[in-house]
Design an enzyme around this catalytic site. Structure first.
Site, mmCIF file in Angstrom:
data_model
loop_
_atom_site.group_PDB
_atom_site.id
_atom_site.type_symbol
_atom_site.label_atom_id
_atom_site.label_comp_id
_atom_site.label_asym_id
_atom_site.label_seq_id
_atom_site.Cartn_x
_atom_site.Cartn_y
_atom_site.Cartn_z
ATOM 1 N N THR A 148 0.708 -1.093 0.144
ATOM 2 C CA THR A 148 0.076 -0.058 -0.094
ATOM 3 C C THR A 148 0.846 1.324 -0.105
ATOM 4 O O THR A 148 0.439 2.322 -0.592
ATOM 5 C CB THR A 148 -1.097 0.001 1.367
ATOM 6 O OG1 THR A 148 -0.305 -0.012 2.301
ATOM 7 C CG2 THR A 148 -1.818 -1.183 0.970
ATOM 8 N N CYS A 149 2.088 1.197 0.526
ATOM 9 C CA CYS A 149 2.801 2.290 0.600
ATOM 10 C C CYS A 149 3.360 2.786 -0.796
ATOM 11 O O CYS A 149 3.534 3.978 -1.303
ATOM 12 C CB CYS A 149 4.258 2.175 1.234
ATOM 13 S SG CYS A 149 4.021 2.014 3.016
#
Length: 221
Positions: A148-149
């Site tokens: 997700t980063c």
């Protein structure tokens, strides 16, 4: 006053009761709304807010509740596979078949948010990366992974569209944890989680940006 004045509602007092009930509901959060207004006023001059409708303001701050796939496609890049490959075509066909709720769940899975920015410019140079790896063997036994980063989706080389759809739907509905994955593995095994990058030479340029403390990912195996 509303509850103490009327212990019973009758035909004679029903109109007054309704008036008091409506007034109560309209003003029960006045104190909280005033606090929110005061906080917003420190960022944006309150008179400017009257230039926008409620929907326009919500869209500017939160993004659109609708998930336009053409916008997502426009910021997509591909690693380990060509955009014209069958697997990529299957992926976008599956995304087209998703309801807006499922698309929102997909964004939650792959980016940790449920809405897209309004325009390409609002992405601020962040690409949606689809990476296809051969380390999953046999590929149909594995779920997709996401970082997700980095707005990154890792896909096995699924054998058909049906398998891709099944695995992707399972992932977006049931793989919702982000920050606790590594901690859960440590608690269960007593050993630190294995570093995924050691088995993934194709992804070294991405994984090199992620430290143990910032690497948010969802894995299905």
């Amino acid at each position: 006053q509303l509850s103490s004045k009327y212990t019973h509602i009758t035909l004679d007092n029903r109109t007054e009761y309704v008036r008091l009930a409506i007034n109560y509901r309209l003003h029960e959060f006045d104190e909280q709304v005033a606090a929110v207004r005061e906080g917003m006023a420190r960022v944006v001059p309150v008179p400017l807010l009257s230039l926008f409708t409620g929907y326009e303001l919500e869209t500017m701050v939160c993004g659109s509740p609708d998930i336009p796939l053409h916008l997502l496609k426009s910021v997509a890049t591909y690693k380990g596979i060509e955009p014209s490959a069958s697997l990529i075509q299957w992926f976008w066909e599956v995304m087209e078949s998703f309801s807006n709720t499922e698309r929102s769940l997909f964004l939650r899975f792959v980016w940790g948010r449920t809405r897209l920015p309004r325009t390409i410019a609002d992405f601020r140079g962040r690409d949606f990366v689809i990476q296809v790896l051969d380390k999953y063997n046999p590929p149909d036994h594995f779920l997709p992974e996401s970082y997700t980063c980095f707005f990154l989706l890792k896909l096995p080389r699924y054998s058909c569209k049906q398998v891709l759809e099944e695995k992707l739907k399972y992932a977006i509905h049931f793989c919702k944890s982000i920050d606790t994955d590594d901690y859960a593995r440590i608690a269960l095994t007593g050993e630190p989680a294995a570093d995924d990058s050691s088995d993934d030479s194709e992804n070294e340029d991405v994984d090199s940006f992620a430290s143990d403390s910032t690497q948010d990912y969802l894995t299905g195996h």
